[in-house]
Write a protein that holds these residues in place. Structure first.
Motif, PDB file in Angstrom:
ATOM      1  N   GLU A 195       0.865  -1.175   0.000  1.00  0.00           N
ATOM      2  CA  GLU A 195       0.000   0.000   0.000  1.00  0.00           C
ATOM      3  C   GLU A 195       0.905   1.230   0.000  1.00  0.00           C
ATOM      4  OE1 GLU A 195      -3.506   0.138   2.235  1.00  0.00           O
ATOM      5  OE2 GLU A 195      -4.050  -1.908   1.624  1.00  0.00           O
ATOM      6  N   THR A 196       0.479   2.266  -0.684  1.00  0.00           N
ATOM      7  CA  THR A 196       1.250   3.506  -0.754  1.00  0.00           C
ATOM      8  C   THR A 196       0.319   4.680  -0.504  1.00  0.00           C
ATOM      9  OG1 THR A 196       0.913   3.605  -3.157  1.00  0.00           O
ATOM     10  CG2 THR A 196       2.960   2.593  -2.380  1.00  0.00           C
ATOM     11  N   ARG A 197       0.891   5.787  -0.048  1.00  0.00           N
ATOM     12  CA  ARG A 197       0.084   7.000   0.116  1.00  0.00           C
ATOM     13  C   ARG A 197       0.949   8.221  -0.167  1.00  0.00           C
ATOM     14  NH1 ARG A 197      -0.649   8.766   6.527  1.00  0.00           N
ATOM     15  NH2 ARG A 197       1.576   9.140   6.907  1.00  0.00           N
ATOM     16  N   VAL A 198       0.295   9.277  -0.608  1.00  0.00           N
ATOM     17  CA  VAL A 198       0.937  10.577  -0.715  1.00  0.00           C
ATOM     18  C   VAL A 198       1.148  11.109   0.694  1.00  0.00           C
ATOM     19  CG1 VAL A 198       0.672  12.913  -1.598  1.00  0.00           C
ATOM     20  CG2 VAL A 198      -0.139  10.968  -2.951  1.00  0.00           C
ATOM     21  N   ALA A 206      -1.371  15.969  -5.920  1.00  0.00           N
ATOM     22  CA  ALA A 206      -0.543  14.770  -5.815  1.00  0.00           C
ATOM     23  C   ALA A 206      -1.429  13.590  -5.432  1.00  0.00           C
ATOM     24  CB  ALA A 206       0.552  14.979  -4.774  1.00  0.00           C
ATOM     25  N   THR A 207      -1.619  12.659  -6.364  1.00  0.00           N
ATOM     26  CA  THR A 207      -2.529  11.543  -6.117  1.00  0.00           C
ATOM     27  C   THR A 207      -1.941  10.177  -6.468  1.00  0.00           C
ATOM     28  OG1 THR A 207      -3.498  11.831  -8.321  1.00  0.00           O
ATOM     29  CG2 THR A 207      -4.577  12.974  -6.485  1.00  0.00           C
ATOM     30  N   ASP A 208      -0.904  10.139  -7.269  1.00  0.00           N
ATOM     31  CA  ASP A 208      -0.398   8.866  -7.779  1.00  0.00           C
ATOM     32  C   ASP A 208       0.773   8.382  -6.931  1.00  0.00           C
ATOM     33  OD1 ASP A 208       0.023   6.639  -9.345  1.00  0.00           O
ATOM     34  OD2 ASP A 208       1.148   7.708 -10.893  1.00  0.00           O
ATOM     35  N   ALA A 209       0.461   7.758  -5.774  1.00  0.00           N
ATOM     36  CA  ALA A 209       1.492   7.312  -4.841  1.00  0.00           C
ATOM     37  C   ALA A 209       2.112   6.013  -5.344  1.00  0.00           C
ATOM     38  CB  ALA A 209       0.896   7.107  -3.452  1.00  0.00           C
ATOM     39  N   ILE A 210       3.423   6.020  -5.525  1.00  0.00           N
ATOM     40  CA  ILE A 210       4.120   4.878  -6.098  1.00  0.00           C
ATOM     41  C   ILE A 210       5.261   4.432  -5.191  1.00  0.00           C
ATOM     42  CG2 ILE A 210       3.587   5.465  -8.494  1.00  0.00           C
ATOM     43  CD1 ILE A 210       6.411   6.678  -8.710  1.00  0.00           C
ATOM     44  N   GLY A 211       5.721   3.221  -5.417  1.00  0.00           N
ATOM     45  CA  GLY A 211       6.916   2.691  -4.787  1.00  0.00           C
ATOM     46  C   GLY A 211       7.584   1.740  -5.769  1.00  0.00           C
ATOM     47  N   ALA A 227       9.873  -3.564 -10.159  1.00  0.00           N
ATOM     48  CA  ALA A 227       8.454  -3.269 -10.311  1.00  0.00           C
ATOM     49  C   ALA A 227       8.079  -1.946  -9.678  1.00  0.00           C
ATOM     50  CB  ALA A 227       7.621  -4.381  -9.683  1.00  0.00           C
ATOM     51  N   GLU A 228       7.268  -1.168 -10.403  1.00  0.00           N
ATOM     52  CA  GLU A 228       6.598  -0.013  -9.817  1.00  0.00           C
ATOM     53  C   GLU A 228       5.316  -0.516  -9.173  1.00  0.00           C
ATOM     54  OE1 GLU A 228       6.625   3.958 -11.836  1.00  0.00           O
ATOM     55  OE2 GLU A 228       4.473   3.500 -12.035  1.00  0.00           O
ATOM     56  N   VAL A 229       5.100  -0.171  -7.890  1.00  0.00           N
ATOM     57  CA  VAL A 229       3.970  -0.733  -7.144  1.00  0.00           C
ATOM     58  C   VAL A 229       3.115   0.379  -6.552  1.00  0.00           C
ATOM     59  CG1 VAL A 229       5.122  -2.906  -6.621  1.00  0.00           C
ATOM     60  CG2 VAL A 229       5.399  -0.973  -5.062  1.00  0.00           C
ATOM     61  N   ARG A 230       1.834   0.040  -6.393  1.00  0.00           N
ATOM     62  CA  ARG A 230       0.850   0.927  -5.786  1.00  0.00           C
ATOM     63  C   ARG A 230      -0.032   0.111  -4.849  1.00  0.00           C
ATOM     64  NH1 ARG A 230       1.878   2.568 -10.916  1.00  0.00           N
ATOM     65  NH2 ARG A 230       2.038   4.824 -11.338  1.00  0.00           N
ATOM     66  N   THR A 231      -0.972   0.791  -4.217  1.00  0.00           N
ATOM     67  CA  THR A 231      -1.868   0.106  -3.277  1.00  0.00           C
ATOM     68  C   THR A 231      -2.576  -1.063  -3.951  1.00  0.00           C
ATOM     69  OG1 THR A 231      -2.210   2.048  -1.894  1.00  0.00           O
ATOM     70  CG2 THR A 231      -3.952   0.387  -1.885  1.00  0.00           C
ATOM     71  N   GLY A 232      -2.488  -2.235  -3.319  1.00  0.00           N
ATOM     72  CA  GLY A 232      -3.140  -3.431  -3.818  1.00  0.00           C
ATOM     73  C   GLY A 232      -2.278  -4.336  -4.658  1.00  0.00           C
ATOM     74  N   GLY A 243      15.204  -6.717  -2.538  1.00  0.00           N
ATOM     75  CA  GLY A 243      15.482  -5.422  -1.975  1.00  0.00           C
ATOM     76  C   GLY A 243      16.354  -4.633  -2.940  1.00  0.00           C
ATOM     77  N   PRO A 244      16.251  -3.303  -2.839  1.00  0.00           N
ATOM     78  CA  PRO A 244      15.433  -2.589  -1.869  1.00  0.00           C
ATOM     79  C   PRO A 244      13.965  -2.501  -2.270  1.00  0.00           C
ATOM     80  CG  PRO A 244      16.587  -1.038  -3.280  1.00  0.00           C
ATOM     81  CD  PRO A 244      17.061  -2.409  -3.687  1.00  0.00           C
ATOM     82  N   ALA A 245      13.125  -2.244  -1.245  1.00  0.00           N
ATOM     83  CA  ALA A 245      11.780  -1.738  -1.455  1.00  0.00           C
ATOM     84  C   ALA A 245      11.873  -0.235  -1.212  1.00  0.00           C
ATOM     85  CB  ALA A 245      10.793  -2.386  -0.492  1.00  0.00           C
ATOM     86  N   MET A 246      11.600   0.551  -2.237  1.00  0.00           N
ATOM     87  CA  MET A 246      11.911   1.979  -2.210  1.00  0.00           C
ATOM     88  C   MET A 246      10.648   2.827  -2.119  1.00  0.00           C
ATOM     89  SD  MET A 246      14.815   1.862  -5.196  1.00  0.00           S
ATOM     90  CE  MET A 246      14.015   0.507  -6.084  1.00  0.00           C
ATOM     91  N   ALA A 247      10.653   3.749  -1.160  1.00  0.00           N
ATOM     92  CA  ALA A 247       9.577   4.733  -1.028  1.00  0.00           C
ATOM     93  C   ALA A 247      10.108   6.051  -1.593  1.00  0.00           C
ATOM     94  CB  ALA A 247       9.176   4.896   0.428  1.00  0.00           C
ATOM     95  N   PRO A 248       9.712   6.454  -2.795  1.00  0.00           N
ATOM     96  CA  PRO A 248      10.251   7.683  -3.373  1.00  0.00           C
ATOM     97  C   PRO A 248       9.869   8.904  -2.535  1.00  0.00           C
ATOM     98  CG  PRO A 248       9.126   6.352  -5.033  1.00  0.00           C
ATOM     99  CD  PRO A 248       8.789   5.772  -3.699  1.00  0.00           C
ATOM    100  N   PRO A 249      10.626   9.978  -2.651  1.00  0.00           N
ATOM    101  CA  PRO A 249      10.233  11.211  -1.968  1.00  0.00           C
ATOM    102  C   PRO A 249       8.783  11.572  -2.291  1.00  0.00           C
ATOM    103  CG  PRO A 249      12.433  11.440  -2.872  1.00  0.00           C
ATOM    104  CD  PRO A 249      11.896  10.138  -3.393  1.00  0.00           C
ATOM    105  N   GLY A 250       8.023  11.923  -1.264  1.00  0.00           N
ATOM    106  CA  GLY A 250       6.623  12.295  -1.434  1.00  0.00           C
ATOM    107  C   GLY A 250       5.626  11.182  -1.197  1.00  0.00           C
ATOM    108  N   TYR A 251       6.116   9.920  -1.076  1.00  0.00           N
ATOM    109  CA  TYR A 251       5.210   8.784  -0.987  1.00  0.00           C
ATOM    110  C   TYR A 251       5.667   7.805   0.097  1.00  0.00           C
ATOM    111  CZ  TYR A 251       4.283  10.670  -5.610  1.00  0.00           C
ATOM    112  OH  TYR A 251       4.015  11.518  -6.650  1.00  0.00           O
ATOM    113  N   ASP A 252       4.799   7.587   1.093  1.00  0.00           N
ATOM    114  CA  ASP A 252       5.061   6.580   2.114  1.00  0.00           C
ATOM    115  C   ASP A 252       4.669   5.203   1.585  1.00  0.00           C
ATOM    116  OD1 ASP A 252       5.851   8.501   4.062  1.00  0.00           O
ATOM    117  OD2 ASP A 252       3.748   8.864   4.590  1.00  0.00           O
ATOM    118  N   MET A 253       5.359   4.171   2.080  1.00  0.00           N
ATOM    119  CA  MET A 253       5.125   2.800   1.613  1.00  0.00           C
ATOM    120  C   MET A 253       4.854   1.865   2.793  1.00  0.00           C
ATOM    121  SD  MET A 253       7.812   0.175  -0.250  1.00  0.00           S
ATOM    122  CE  MET A 253       7.642   0.816  -1.915  1.00  0.00           C
TER     123      MET A 253
END
Length: 296
Positions: A195-198, A206-211, A227-232, A243-253
């Motif tokens: 799951e990801t969130r802004v 800002a709506t497209d939260a990615i990891g 892989a680029e991942v989103r909620t679900g 690894g890594p599982a990366m949370a880009p700036p602006g998006y919590d994972m």
């Protein structure tokens, strides 16, 4: 080649937004034997799971959940979202039919593993689940260890939640658990459910939260996931460095980990990729990210 990445919708089946596992005839994955995951968005009506030879943990993702196991009703106090703190969870044991219900819009996950040894049904409250702050600096993450060997008596699986603040890396350094080496490494399949969130301070547009999630080969068995991942979304790790599982700036994972394997002991024993294991030494002189834990 087997596809190890399941974007939201690809593994849907009936009432389940995600349905993967050894007892799931609709989503059989070649070579996948030891772990399973289901998620559902409830509609006010109950969803059911038959009594089969697997153990399960019920994990509310958002909202409160009612579970009925062997005629006993359990009320699971949930949370607004996975980023708002821990939740009650319910371990059901093996060969137990389960009925799950909640208000419309409530979301729930069920982690599972084929199992034979019986352990009692157990409600683990949000205050009981051990919380670990792992790593340091921009490798800081929060781990909720409700389904690990130290916290839960179970037969096969190891289950936990990991939360990574925006800009941080987790599942790092890359590591593996795909061989049985006594006292050094255990062979475990692994499921990552994301799951990801802004971040709360982001602008309205800002709506497209990615990891991002990386998996790559540790021997002659081919695997190459970036892989680029989103909620679900779900990434399966049958073997290899991950690894890594990366949370880009602006998006919590957030990710839910489900691990199990065929070995004689229920332990998470890992080997670091020798090219990158040295980064652990840097944490000794760094502070844990002050944004943790999520939800205070």
């Amino acid at each position: 080649m087997t596809n190890w990445v399941y974007p939201l919708g690809k593994a849907a089946d009936g009432p389940w937004d995600v349905s993967l596992g050894a007892y799931d005839s609709a989503q059989q994955v070649d070579g996948w034997e030891h772990t399973g995951l289901k998620t559902a968005t409830l509609s006010g009506e109950a969803v059911t799971l038959d009594a089969v030879a697997e153990e399960r943990i019920i994990i509310p993702l958002s909202g409160d959940v009612t579970a009925v196991v062997d005629g006993h009703t359990y009320e699971l106090s949930g949370r607004e979202s996975v980023f708002h703190g821990p939740t009650d969870v319910l371990y059901t044991g093996v060969n137990k039919a389960v009925q799950i219900s909640g208000a419309t819009g409530v979301r729930v996950a069920i982690a599972s593993a084929p199992a034979s040894d019986e352990y009692p049904t157990r409600l683990i409250t949000k205050d009981e689940a051990p919380l670990e702050l792992r790593g340091a600096g921009n490798c800081s993450r929060e781990v909720r260890n409700f389904g690990t060997p130290a916290a839960l008596e179970a037969d096969r699986f190891i289950v936990c939640e990991v939360l990574t603040p925006a800009g941080n890396w987790s599942s790092y350094p890359p590591h593996k658990h795909d061989e049985e080496k006594e006292g050094e490494e255990t062979r475990l399949e692994e499921i990552y459910y994301f799951e990801t969130r802004v971040t709360p301070d982001a602008p309205k547009e800002a709506t497209d939260a990615i990891g991002y999630q990386r998996v790559y080969a540790s021997d002659d068995r081919p695997i190459d996931v970036n892989a680029e991942v989103r909620t679900g979304d779900v990434v399966l790790v049958p073997y290899g460095w991950h690894g890594p599982a990366m949370a880009p700036p602006g998006y919590d994972m957030y990710y839910l980990n489900v691990m199990a394997g065929p070995g004689p002991v229920r332990k998470w024993l890992i080997s670091d990729d020798p090219h990158h294991g040295w980064v652990r030494q840097q944490w000794e002189d760094q502070d844990i990210d002050a944004r943790l834990p999520f939800g205070g």
